[in-house]
Design a protein around this motif. Structure first.
Motif, short mmCIF file in Angstrom:
data_model
loop_
_atom_site.label_atom_id
_atom_site.label_comp_id
_atom_site.label_asym_id
_atom_site.label_seq_id
_atom_site.Cartn_x
_atom_site.Cartn_y
_atom_site.Cartn_z
N TYR A 51 0.87 -1.33 0.00
CA TYR A 51 -0.05 -0.03 -0.09
C TYR A 51 0.83 1.26 -0.03
O TYR A 51 1.68 1.41 1.05
CB TYR A 51 -0.83 0.03 1.18
N VAL A 52 0.80 1.97 -1.03
CA VAL A 52 1.53 3.27 -1.33
C VAL A 52 0.73 4.48 -1.34
O VAL A 52 -0.04 4.36 -2.08
CB VAL A 52 2.51 3.03 -2.45
N CYS A 53 1.16 5.34 -0.46
CA CYS A 53 0.42 6.71 -0.64
C CYS A 53 1.44 7.70 -1.43
O CYS A 53 2.61 7.98 -0.40
CB CYS A 53 -0.03 7.41 0.75
N ALA A 54 1.32 8.12 -2.48
CA ALA A 54 2.34 9.10 -3.04
C ALA A 54 1.68 10.21 -3.67
O ALA A 54 0.57 10.17 -4.25
CB ALA A 54 3.00 8.33 -4.10
N GLU A 55 2.37 11.49 -3.41
CA GLU A 55 1.49 12.62 -3.59
C GLU A 55 2.76 13.60 -4.53
O GLU A 55 3.59 13.73 -3.84
CB GLU A 55 1.01 13.31 -2.65
N GLU A 56 2.27 14.43 -5.19
CA GLU A 56 3.23 15.51 -5.86
C GLU A 56 2.33 16.83 -5.72
O GLU A 56 1.87 17.26 -6.73
CB GLU A 56 3.54 15.26 -7.02
N VAL A 57 1.95 17.15 -4.72
CA VAL A 57 0.78 18.28 -4.37
C VAL A 57 1.55 19.66 -5.10
O VAL A 57 0.70 20.52 -5.40
CB VAL A 57 0.51 18.51 -2.81
N THR A 58 2.92 19.59 -4.89
CA THR A 58 3.28 20.87 -5.42
C THR A 58 3.25 21.11 -6.90
O THR A 58 3.30 22.37 -7.66
CB THR A 58 4.97 21.02 -5.22
N ARG A 59 2.63 20.30 -7.79
CA ARG A 59 2.05 20.40 -8.96
C ARG A 59 0.78 20.73 -9.24
O ARG A 59 0.16 20.61 -10.38
CB ARG A 59 2.67 19.37 -9.83
N MET A 60 -0.01 20.82 -8.01
CA MET A 60 -1.51 21.11 -8.07
C MET A 60 -1.59 22.75 -8.00
O MET A 60 -2.65 23.08 -7.71
CB MET A 60 -2.30 20.31 -7.22
N VAL A 61 -0.55 23.37 -7.17
CA VAL A 61 -0.97 24.68 -6.91
C VAL A 61 -0.41 25.66 -7.98
O VAL A 61 0.32 25.17 -8.72
CB VAL A 61 -0.16 24.72 -5.62
N ASP A 62 -1.02 26.87 -7.89
CA ASP A 62 -0.49 27.99 -8.74
C ASP A 62 0.85 28.83 -7.85
O ASP A 62 0.50 28.96 -6.93
CB ASP A 62 -1.73 28.77 -9.01
N TRP A 63 1.86 28.54 -8.61
CA TRP A 63 3.04 29.06 -8.09
C TRP A 63 3.23 30.45 -7.98
O TRP A 63 4.24 31.15 -7.68
CB TRP A 63 4.33 28.57 -8.60
N THR A 64 2.04 31.17 -8.46
CA THR A 64 2.11 32.49 -8.03
C THR A 64 1.04 32.94 -6.89
O THR A 64 1.12 34.19 -6.38
CB THR A 64 1.51 33.56 -9.45
N GLN A 65 0.29 31.96 -6.48
CA GLN A 65 -0.51 32.17 -5.22
C GLN A 65 0.16 31.95 -3.84
O GLN A 65 0.34 30.63 -3.47
CB GLN A 65 -1.88 31.41 -5.49
N ARG A 66 0.58 33.04 -3.38
CA ARG A 66 1.54 32.63 -1.93
C ARG A 66 0.50 31.96 -0.89
O ARG A 66 1.29 31.18 0.02
CB ARG A 66 2.05 33.71 -1.53
N GLU A 67 -0.64 32.12 -0.97
CA GLU A 67 -1.49 31.57 -0.02
C GLU A 67 -1.37 30.00 -0.04
O GLU A 67 -1.76 29.26 1.08
CB GLU A 67 -3.04 31.92 0.02
N THR A 68 -1.28 29.41 -1.20
CA THR A 68 -1.27 27.82 -1.30
C THR A 68 0.19 27.28 -1.39
O THR A 68 0.60 26.31 -0.69
CB THR A 68 -2.36 27.51 -2.37
N CYS A 69 1.04 27.99 -2.21
CA CYS A 69 2.09 27.19 -2.71
C CYS A 69 3.16 26.91 -1.74
O CYS A 69 3.70 26.05 -1.70
CB CYS A 69 2.76 27.78 -4.00
N VAL A 70 3.00 27.57 -0.49
CA VAL A 70 4.11 27.72 0.53
C VAL A 70 3.65 26.45 1.53
O VAL A 70 4.69 26.02 2.36
CB VAL A 70 3.97 28.94 1.30
N LEU A 71 2.55 25.92 1.15
CA LEU A 71 2.15 24.83 2.28
C LEU A 71 2.51 23.49 2.09
O LEU A 71 2.43 22.76 2.95
CB LEU A 71 0.54 25.14 2.30
N PHE A 72 2.74 23.15 0.81
CA PHE A 72 2.98 21.66 0.45
C PHE A 72 4.29 21.25 0.03
O PHE A 72 5.17 21.80 -0.13
CB PHE A 72 2.16 21.38 -0.78
N GLY A 73 4.48 19.76 0.25
CA GLY A 73 5.78 19.10 0.02
C GLY A 73 5.28 17.93 -0.78
O GLY A 73 4.33 17.64 -1.18
#
Ligand code: ACO
Length: 327
Positions: A142-164
């Motif tokens: 069972y693998v949980c794998a995520e690339e959340v940094t490719r779901m955010v808009d990198w001009t929106q500071r409210e969201t892009c700083v939150l993820f890894g």
């Protein structure tokens, strides 16, 4: 009491992270932000972000490490389940890609993906438990794998700083260590969402069809709902297992924000060190956050066989989940 060895046991864990670490200061090259703002609001100091790695290789590496930790070889795996919110492949499933990367030939190792957002880790555990209980599988990867940094808009500071980004994996076999679980879902699609465009067809009218919208979240609402649901779900699931809160040795909560975890733990009269965190160095890795944290604390020697753990998550939906597991 259910018969012994009728349910699930964690045989091994693994994790894998992208090689590129991005500090808060480095983020201020892209958006107007500061280490002070991010640290104070979230507890995050750095995170790992995918650059040249292939996402499926990261997921497979976490899986291989879990198989090694279980003392097994890939051919022993007879089911692969991946949890993933988003990656470039809509099809085939990430689980199929992981199967290929691990060299598991098939045809006797079915594969499938699930998606229950940031609460997904325990959703997947429940599915694994059901397959093991019914004898449909004996060793599940069972693998949980995520690339959340490719779901955010990198001009929106409210969201892009939150993820890894990252991957956490477990090998699960038969045992009697899955003591209780609780899953909930309440339809609230506007609180957290991310929309991708599908292919245009000659039949669509365009009315009511929205195209791409990068990750949107109502941060304060998520914060409130996370704290409320976690307090409820943790109490419920521990009681369902016939235990007291103080019996639990380790609390592993979805690593969305250190302030959320602090607010939750303040409501429990428990030693604070029982609440493990790694968000300061990993950011929010969605469904991968709990299994990555679990693997890290196991490898650091903080968890011993027989210890009781609570997992608790919440995410887009709005979905929540909790489980009590004996390691
Ligand atoms: N750097 C500097 N300033 C910023 C940044 C940033 N990265 N982001 C926002 N700001 C500004 C805003 O523009 C706003 O400025 P203004 O007052 O001039 O309008 C100010 O900071 C305050 O913004 P808020 O959004 O009100 O900040 P808040 O204190 O609510 O913190 C946060 C935001 C961290 C997102 C918080 O609401 C939170 O942790 N929410 C829950 C967690 C969450 O949503 N995680 C996302 C994933 S969902 C999941 O994992 C389930």
């Amino acid at each position: 009491m259910p018969p012994k060895n009728d349910r699930m046991k964690i045989l091994g864990t693994g994790s894998a992270l992208p090689k590129h670490t991005v500090t808060n200061d480095m983020l201020s090259d892209y958006v107007e932000t500061s280490d002070e703002w991010i640290t104070t609001r979230t507890g995050i100091k750095s995170r790992q972000i995918i650059t040249t790695e292939r996402f499926e290789d990261l997921a497979a590496l976490a899986g291989q490490r879990a198989i090694d930790a279980a003392g097994l070889v890939p051919e022993d795996i007879d089911f692969i389940i991946c949890h993933n919110v988003c990656n470039v492949y809509v099809t085939p499933s990430l689980a199929s890609l992981v199967q290929g990367a691990l060299g598991i030939k098939g045809p006797n190792c079915p594969t499938m993906d699930i998606n229950s957002a940031c609460a997904g880790f325990v959703y997947g555990l429940d599915i694994c438990d059901a397959f093991l209980q019914t004898g449909r599988a004996s060793h599940i990867l069972y693998v949980c794998a995520e690339e959340v940094t490719r779901m955010v808009d990198w001009t929106q500071r409210e969201t892009c700083v939150l993820f890894g980004d990252g991957a956490g994996a477990l090998v699960l076999g038969k045992g009697d260590n899955y003591l209780a679980s609780k899953l909930t879902s309440t339809p609230m699609p506007d609180v957290i969402y991310y929309r991708l465009p599908c292919e245009p067809t000659p039949f669509e009218t365009g009315e009511g069809i929205d195209t791409h919208v990068s990750m949107q979240l109502k941060g304060r609402e998520v914060f409130r709902m996370a704290v409320t649901s976690a307090q409820r779900d943790i109490r419920d699931v521990v009681s369902k297992a016939g235990l007291q809160l103080e019996d639990i040795d380790h609390y592993l909560l979805h690593q969305a924000n250190l302030r959320i975890i602090d607010a939750i733990k303040q409501n429990f009269d428990l030693p604070q060190e029982r609440f493990h965190t790694n968000i300061h160095k990993r950011g929010n890795t969605s469904s991968a956050s709990i299994p990555i944290l679990l693997d890290e604390i196991i490898r650091e020697g903080k968890v011993k066989r027989g210890d009781l753990m609570v997992f608790n998550g919440f995410g887009a939906g709005f979905v929540t989940s909790a489980a009590v597991v004996r390691y």
